[in-house]
Design a protein around this motif. Structure first.
Motif, PDB file in Angstrom:
ATOM      1  N   GLY A   1       0.637  -1.347   0.175  1.00 36.37           N
ATOM      2  CA  GLY A   1      -0.163   0.167   0.244  1.00 36.37           C
ATOM      3  C   GLY A   1       0.856   1.666  -0.067  1.00 36.37           C
ATOM      4  N   HIS A   2       2.020   1.274   0.494  1.00 38.22           N
ATOM      5  CA  HIS A   2       2.923   2.324   1.125  1.00 38.22           C
ATOM      6  C   HIS A   2       3.094   2.299  -0.983  1.00 38.22           C
ATOM      7  CE1 HIS A   2       6.085   4.821   1.611  1.00 38.22           C
ATOM      8  NE2 HIS A   2       6.785   3.718   1.061  1.00 38.22           N
ATOM      9  N   SER A   3       4.015   1.405  -1.129  1.00 40.82           N
ATOM     10  CA  SER A   3       4.613   1.561  -2.449  1.00 40.82           C
ATOM     11  C   SER A   3       3.357   2.631  -3.687  1.00 40.82           C
ATOM     12  CB  SER A   3       4.918   0.277  -2.893  1.00 40.82           C
ATOM     13  OG  SER A   3       5.679   0.400  -4.130  1.00 40.82           O
ATOM     14  N   ILE A   4       2.104   2.050  -3.220  1.00 44.11           N
ATOM     15  CA  ILE A   4       1.267   1.863  -4.468  1.00 44.11           C
ATOM     16  C   ILE A   4       0.894   3.708  -4.369  1.00 44.11           C
ATOM     17  CG2 ILE A   4      -1.046   1.921  -5.587  1.00 44.11           C
ATOM     18  CD1 ILE A   4      -0.416  -0.506  -5.423  1.00 44.11           C
ATOM     19  N   ALA A   5       0.708   3.905  -2.740  1.00 42.04           N
ATOM     20  CA  ALA A   5       0.514   5.695  -2.496  1.00 42.04           C
ATOM     21  C   ALA A   5       1.140   6.921  -2.558  1.00 42.04           C
ATOM     22  CB  ALA A   5      -0.302   5.619  -1.102  1.00 42.04           C
ATOM     23  N   LYS A   6       2.322   6.108  -2.437  1.00 40.87           N
ATOM     24  CA  LYS A   6       3.943   7.214  -2.839  1.00 40.87           C
ATOM     25  C   LYS A   6       3.767   7.480  -3.896  1.00 40.87           C
ATOM     26  CE  LYS A   6       4.434   8.276   1.485  1.00 40.87           C
ATOM     27  NZ  LYS A   6       3.026   7.120   2.287  1.00 40.87           N
ATOM     28  N   THR A   7       3.852   6.530  -4.898  1.00 47.01           N
ATOM     29  CA  THR A   7       3.889   6.582  -6.596  1.00 47.01           C
ATOM     30  C   THR A   7       3.264   7.840  -7.152  1.00 47.01           C
ATOM     31  OG1 THR A   7       4.799   4.486  -6.924  1.00 47.01           O
ATOM     32  CG2 THR A   7       3.846   5.391  -8.332  1.00 47.01           C
TER      33      THR A   7
ATOM     34  N   VAL B   1      -1.138  25.786  -5.637  1.00 47.68           N
ATOM     35  CA  VAL B   1      -1.346  24.668  -6.792  1.00 47.68           C
ATOM     36  C   VAL B   1      -3.001  26.024  -6.976  1.00 47.68           C
ATOM     37  CG1 VAL B   1      -2.703  22.459  -6.892  1.00 47.68           C
ATOM     38  CG2 VAL B   1      -1.054  23.585  -6.317  1.00 47.68           C
ATOM     39  N   SER B   2      -2.521  25.407  -9.048  1.00 51.51           N
ATOM     40  CA  SER B   2      -4.011  25.781  -9.616  1.00 51.51           C
ATOM     41  C   SER B   2      -4.922  25.002  -9.402  1.00 51.51           C
ATOM     42  CB  SER B   2      -3.476  26.707 -11.052  1.00 51.51           C
ATOM     43  OG  SER B   2      -3.397  25.353 -11.975  1.00 51.51           O
ATOM     44  N   LYS B   3      -6.158  25.047 -10.055  1.00 53.09           N
ATOM     45  CA  LYS B   3      -7.261  24.599 -10.385  1.00 53.09           C
ATOM     46  C   LYS B   3      -6.869  23.598 -11.534  1.00 53.09           C
ATOM     47  CE  LYS B   3     -10.707  27.110  -7.859  1.00 53.09           C
ATOM     48  NZ  LYS B   3     -11.655  27.642  -8.231  1.00 53.09           N
ATOM     49  N   ASN B   4      -5.760  23.427 -12.406  1.00 54.24           N
ATOM     50  CA  ASN B   4      -6.061  23.258 -13.462  1.00 54.24           C
ATOM     51  C   ASN B   4      -5.647  21.755 -13.103  1.00 54.24           C
ATOM     52  OD1 ASN B   4      -7.279  25.179 -15.495  1.00 54.24           O
ATOM     53  ND2 ASN B   4      -5.069  25.407 -15.594  1.00 54.24           N
ATOM     54  N   SER B   5      -5.926  20.919 -14.016  1.00 56.80           N
ATOM     55  CA  SER B   5      -5.579  19.097 -13.543  1.00 56.80           C
ATOM     56  C   SER B   5      -5.054  18.233 -14.891  1.00 56.80           C
ATOM     57  CB  SER B   5      -6.075  18.260 -12.472  1.00 56.80           C
ATOM     58  OG  SER B   5      -5.252  17.234 -12.582  1.00 56.80           O
ATOM     59  N   SER B   6      -3.519  17.885 -15.084  1.00 57.94           N
ATOM     60  CA  SER B   6      -3.652  17.217 -15.973  1.00 57.94           C
ATOM     61  C   SER B   6      -3.512  15.263 -15.990  1.00 57.94           C
ATOM     62  CB  SER B   6      -1.994  16.992 -16.154  1.00 57.94           C
ATOM     63  OG  SER B   6      -0.929  16.303 -15.166  1.00 57.94           O
ATOM     64  N   SER B   7      -3.155  14.840 -17.001  1.00 56.06           N
ATOM     65  CA  SER B   7      -3.718  13.363 -16.792  1.00 56.06           C
ATOM     66  C   SER B   7      -3.257  12.791 -15.983  1.00 56.06           C
ATOM     67  CB  SER B   7      -3.758  12.795 -18.173  1.00 56.06           C
ATOM     68  OG  SER B   7      -4.673  13.355 -19.244  1.00 56.06           O
ATOM     69  N   ALA B   8      -1.961  13.019 -16.129  1.00 51.50           N
ATOM     70  CA  ALA B   8      -0.970  12.482 -15.034  1.00 51.50           C
ATOM     71  C   ALA B   8      -1.257  12.868 -13.617  1.00 51.50           C
ATOM     72  CB  ALA B   8       0.683  13.036 -14.964  1.00 51.50           C
ATOM     73  N   ASN B   9      -1.946  13.866 -13.267  1.00 46.84           N
ATOM     74  CA  ASN B   9      -2.444  14.238 -12.514  1.00 46.84           C
ATOM     75  C   ASN B   9      -3.238  13.313 -11.211  1.00 46.84           C
ATOM     76  OD1 ASN B   9      -3.715  16.524  -9.843  1.00 46.84           O
ATOM     77  ND2 ASN B   9      -1.566  17.302  -9.652  1.00 46.84           N
ATOM     78  N   LYS B  10      -4.598  13.565 -12.664  1.00 42.60           N
ATOM     79  CA  LYS B  10      -5.452  12.684 -11.931  1.00 42.60           C
ATOM     80  C   LYS B  10      -4.927  11.080 -12.384  1.00 42.60           C
ATOM     81  CE  LYS B  10      -8.467  15.338 -15.088  1.00 42.60           C
ATOM     82  NZ  LYS B  10      -8.947  15.794 -16.066  1.00 42.60           N
ATOM     83  N   ILE B  11      -4.032  10.691 -12.560  1.00 42.70           N
ATOM     84  CA  ILE B  11      -4.176   9.402 -12.511  1.00 42.70           C
ATOM     85  C   ILE B  11      -2.923   9.027 -10.540  1.00 42.70           C
ATOM     86  CG2 ILE B  11      -2.289   7.017 -13.468  1.00 42.70           C
ATOM     87  CD1 ILE B  11      -2.582   8.674 -15.943  1.00 42.70           C
ATOM     88  N   GLY B  12      -2.673  10.089 -10.820  1.00 53.51           N
ATOM     89  CA  GLY B  12      -1.662  10.048  -9.742  1.00 53.51           C
ATOM     90  C   GLY B  12      -2.582   9.656  -8.226  1.00 53.51           C
ATOM     91  N   LYS B  13      -3.879  11.055  -7.771  1.00 48.89           N
ATOM     92  CA  LYS B  13      -4.819  10.970  -7.367  1.00 48.89           C
ATOM     93  C   LYS B  13      -5.877   9.584  -7.384  1.00 48.89           C
ATOM     94  CE  LYS B  13      -5.329  16.125  -8.149  1.00 48.89           C
ATOM     95  NZ  LYS B  13      -6.603  16.713  -8.459  1.00 48.89           N
ATOM     96  N   PHE B  14      -5.914   8.262  -8.048  1.00 48.16           N
ATOM     97  CA  PHE B  14      -6.511   7.526  -8.465  1.00 48.16           C
ATOM     98  C   PHE B  14      -5.268   7.234  -7.424  1.00 48.16           C
ATOM     99  CE2 PHE B  14      -7.039   3.675 -10.003  1.00 48.16           C
ATOM    100  CZ  PHE B  14      -8.437   3.104 -10.180  1.00 48.16           C
ATOM    101  N   PHE B  15      -4.407   6.283  -7.466  1.00 46.29           N
ATOM    102  CA  PHE B  15      -3.440   5.798  -6.727  1.00 46.29           C
ATOM    103  C   PHE B  15      -3.189   6.337  -6.036  1.00 46.29           C
ATOM    104  CE2 PHE B  15      -1.174   4.564 -10.595  1.00 46.29           C
ATOM    105  CZ  PHE B  15      -1.574   3.381 -10.917  1.00 46.29           C
ATOM    106  N   ILE B  16      -3.344   7.007  -5.243  1.00 49.31           N
ATOM    107  CA  ILE B  16      -3.453   8.028  -3.412  1.00 49.31           C
ATOM    108  C   ILE B  16      -4.863   7.641  -3.432  1.00 49.31           C
ATOM    109  CG2 ILE B  16      -3.142   9.784  -2.447  1.00 49.31           C
ATOM    110  CD1 ILE B  16      -1.911  11.671  -4.362  1.00 49.31           C
ATOM    111  N   PHE B  17      -5.599   7.397  -3.021  1.00 50.20           N
ATOM    112  CA  PHE B  17      -7.198   6.783  -3.060  1.00 50.20           C
ATOM    113  C   PHE B  17      -7.728   5.951  -2.848  1.00 50.20           C
ATOM    114  CE2 PHE B  17      -7.028  11.349  -3.207  1.00 50.20           C
ATOM    115  CZ  PHE B  17      -7.757  12.621  -1.637  1.00 50.20           C
ATOM    116  N   HIS B  18      -6.899   5.270  -4.486  1.00 54.30           N
ATOM    117  CA  HIS B  18      -7.207   3.729  -4.245  1.00 54.30           C
ATOM    118  C   HIS B  18      -6.112   2.800  -3.910  1.00 54.30           C
ATOM    119  CE1 HIS B  18     -10.336   6.705  -6.469  1.00 54.30           C
ATOM    120  NE2 HIS B  18     -11.047   5.054  -6.077  1.00 54.30           N
ATOM    121  N   HIS B  19      -5.441   3.382  -3.427  1.00 47.06           N
ATOM    122  CA  HIS B  19      -4.370   2.096  -3.148  1.00 47.06           C
ATOM    123  C   HIS B  19      -4.934   1.183  -2.530  1.00 47.06           C
ATOM    124  CE1 HIS B  19      -3.275   5.075   0.315  1.00 47.06           C
ATOM    125  NE2 HIS B  19      -2.459   3.641   0.585  1.00 47.06           N
TER     126      HIS B  19
END
Length: 242
Positions: free
Chosen positions: A167-173, A190-208
């Motif tokens: 879980g740590h490995s996935i979350a920190k990635t 931080v601005s409100k604009n979000s890139s695709s990589a940013n969204k993928i990172g958030k997915f890993f954080i909240f679903h690891h």
């Protein structure tokens, strides 16, 4: 570099001590806990744990490095220390003194790592302090493994360490992937604009797995506790000692 050299010296010393006690450099059963203690000190330097956390070298390194390097550093390299400590702990005898020491160091690292992460304004430094907190949790669990001599409880602890490390490995990635694509260094920028990589990172954080997946974490702990209870019942009915 200073802490890297300290880590190298202690890890090499542990390898030499292992050769002295076993006669080869293979992973063999150890008759004392000196090798585990020396190796753990070296690994703690790499992991940024107490007392090496005082210098804050790990969060500073995260704050200065590119996000992709920070992700690799946090999700992979620091966990190599966890793997090494766990491997040697499996070969070492049970020791309440060493186990309580590891648990105390881990708990202190968790407390201060969490507090510093909470007040950190630099996004990547927050990830560094969070890494210290997670590594402290893992060291505390390993300390419990070394403290207790119950084989079922020890198996439960090892399973928990493996799943928490995953879980740590996935979350920190995900964390460093997300903050590295915000285009800013501090939360206030931080601005409100979000890139695709940013969204993928958030997915890993909240679903690891499993820290933000309570149902999976409950399944793992439920299975382990049920297995623990079943084996204990079987041993009692068979008249075997605990």
């Amino acid at each position: 570099m200073f802490f890297s050299e300290i880590s190298t010296v202690f890890i090499i010393t542990a390898a030499v001590m292992s050769y002295f006690y076993t006669g080869n450099f293979g992973f063999n059963i150890l008759t004392n806990d000196y090798v585990l203690l020396i190796f753990t000190i070296g690994a703690m330097s790499k992991m940024g744990l107490t007392p090496f956390m005082i210098s804050e070298w790990l969060p500073i390194a995260h704050g200065s490095a590119p996000a992709n390097s920070s992700a690799l550093f946090s999700a992979t390299m620091t966990l190599m220390g966890v793997y090494g400590i766990t491997k040697i702990a499996l070969l070492s005898p049970q020791s309440q003194t060493i186990g309580i020491l590891f648990t105390a160091i881990g708990v202190i690292s968790v407390i201060f790592g969490s507090l510093y992460a909470y007040i950190s304004e630099n996004m990547k430094s927050l990830g560094g302090f969070s890494t210290i907190e997670n590594n402290g949790t893992l060291l505390s669990a390993i300390g419990l493994y070394v403290t207790f001599n119950d084989h079922i409880l020890r198996m439960f602890i090892i399973i928990s360490v493996v799943i928490f490390a995953m879980g740590h490995s996935i979350a920190k990635t995900g964390l460093f992937m997300s903050v590295g694509n915000t285009g800013a260094e501090y939360f206030s920028m931080v601005s409100k604009n979000s890139s695709s990589a940013n969204k993928i990172g958030k997915f890993f954080i909240f679903h690891h797995y499993p820290v933000y997946s309570p149902e999976l974490e409950a399944l793992e702990h439920g299975w382990s506790l049920n297995h623990f209870s079943w084996v204990r019942t079987w041993e009692a009915s068979a008249g075997l000692p605990p």
